[in-house]
Scaffold this motif. Structure first.
Motif, short mmCIF file in Angstrom:
data_model
loop_
_atom_site.label_atom_id
_atom_site.label_comp_id
_atom_site.label_asym_id
_atom_site.label_seq_id
_atom_site.Cartn_x
_atom_site.Cartn_y
_atom_site.Cartn_z
N ASN A 1 -5.46 -2.68 6.72
CA ASN A 1 -5.02 -3.72 7.66
C ASN A 1 -3.72 -4.37 7.23
OD1 ASN A 1 -6.74 -4.14 9.89
ND2 ASN A 1 -8.28 -5.17 8.63
N TYR A 2 -3.36 -4.24 5.96
CA TYR A 2 -2.35 -5.10 5.38
C TYR A 2 -1.05 -4.35 5.06
CZ TYR A 2 -6.93 -7.16 4.56
OH TYR A 2 -8.21 -7.62 4.72
N THR A 3 0.06 -4.98 5.39
CA THR A 3 1.35 -4.41 5.00
C THR A 3 1.66 -4.73 3.54
OG1 THR A 3 2.47 -6.41 5.83
CG2 THR A 3 2.36 -4.51 7.31
N LYS A 4 1.09 -5.85 3.07
CA LYS A 4 1.25 -6.21 1.67
C LYS A 4 0.27 -7.32 1.33
CE LYS A 4 4.82 -9.80 2.16
NZ LYS A 4 6.20 -10.21 1.80
N PRO B 1 0.80 -1.23 0.00
CA PRO B 1 0.00 0.00 0.00
C PRO B 1 0.84 1.28 0.00
CG PRO B 1 -0.11 -1.08 2.14
CD PRO B 1 0.57 -2.04 1.21
N VAL B 2 0.39 2.24 -0.79
CA VAL B 2 1.05 3.55 -0.83
C VAL B 2 0.81 4.29 0.49
CG1 VAL B 2 1.05 5.79 -1.99
CG2 VAL B 2 0.89 3.69 -3.34
N LEU B 3 -0.37 4.12 1.07
CA LEU B 3 -0.72 4.75 2.34
C LEU B 3 -1.03 3.64 3.35
CD1 LEU B 3 -3.01 7.63 1.01
CD2 LEU B 3 -0.61 7.78 1.67
N PRO B 4 -0.02 3.13 4.05
CA PRO B 4 -0.19 1.97 4.94
C PRO B 4 -1.21 2.18 6.06
CG PRO B 4 2.14 2.43 4.58
CD PRO B 4 1.39 3.59 4.02
#
Length: 254
Positions: free
Chosen positions: A170-173, A163-166
């Motif tokens: 919920n997810y880091t990737k 994600p560009v905006l973490p």
């Protein structure tokens, strides 16, 4: 003769290298471009399994593409305790804009906005999060091709999506297996803030409907909890000329 053969070999090598040089961004864009419809609607049966407990939900889903967003409305029809519950999502193309989500609960007779942490919560007690039911734009993630794999007998690209905006998710990737033949996802692994895979989504029931390749079955599992949610999509129709008005908060109570 040798020189001619050498040139032919070099041309083959260059062509092969060029063909293989697809990027994660390009794979993600190809997947996103499969659905060429302007709008669509379908009936969905959702079955949630938690150990011996089994819950079923029946809903209708309608979606439509607008200039700056894709809007979707979900109406629950069964069982009686959720009948009339409705969700509305506006997913914006601009990554800097916060996607909008509302829910209407008949028991409260109130349309409530879901924001912030609420989007990370479970969708109707299922393995899906609220954020999972809203469209995710290609621009929302950075895409890296990390490999290729044959999955269930089908060749796939494996793309890491970060994600560009973490803070918004919920997810880091997510690791996404994308079929090379029809450019639809075959599997997604979801990773949490500890960078541990904690959910898995499998796709199936591939059909070509009105010229558009469509997946009609999904299974989301949360291994640590031993739970799973199955979604079956029925009566899928595209370009049905949906009225813009049904994608407004004021229409959710109807």
């Amino acid at each position: 003769m040798f020189k001619k053969m050498f040139m032919m070999i070099m041309m083959v090598l260059v062509f092969s290298s060029s063909a293989a040089a697809i990027t994660g961004q390009e794979v993600a864009e190809r997947m996103d471009a499969v659905d060429v419809s302007k709008c669509g609607q379908m009936d969905v049966v959702m079955v949630i399994r938690r150990g011996e407990q089994k819950m079923a939900r029946v809903m209708t889903v309608r979606k439509k593409k607008f200039g700056d967003s894709e809007k979707q409305v979900i109406h629950f029809a069964k069982p009686a305790d959720v009948r009339g519950t409705s969700y509305l999502t506006w997913a914006y193309k601009d990554v800097g804009m916060e996607d909008d989500m509302w829910v209407y609960m008949p028991s409260e007779s109130l349309v409530r906005r879901i924001s912030g942490g609420g989007k990370k919560g479970p969708f109707m007690r299922s393995d899906y999060a609220n954020e999972d039911i809203s469209r995710r734009e290609v621009a929302d993630d950075k895409h890296t091709l990390v490999g290729e794999e044959n999955l269930f007998g089908v060749d796939c690209y494996v793309v890491e999506m970060v994600p560009v905006l973490p803070a918004k998710t919920n997810y880091t990737k997510r690791l996404v297996w994308i079929r090379k033949d029809i450019w639809l996802p075959a599997k997604i692994e979801y990773y949490n803030k500890k960078n541990t895979m904690f959910k898995e989504l499998l796709y199936g029931g591939y059909q070509k409907i009105q010229g558009i390749w469509t997946t009609t079955r999904q299974k989301m599992t949360t291994p640590a909890r031993g739970t799973e949610t199955i979604m079956e999509y029925r009566n899928v129709e595209y370009n049905t000329g949906l009225d813009d008005a049904i994608f407004q908060q004021t229409d959710l109570k109807r």
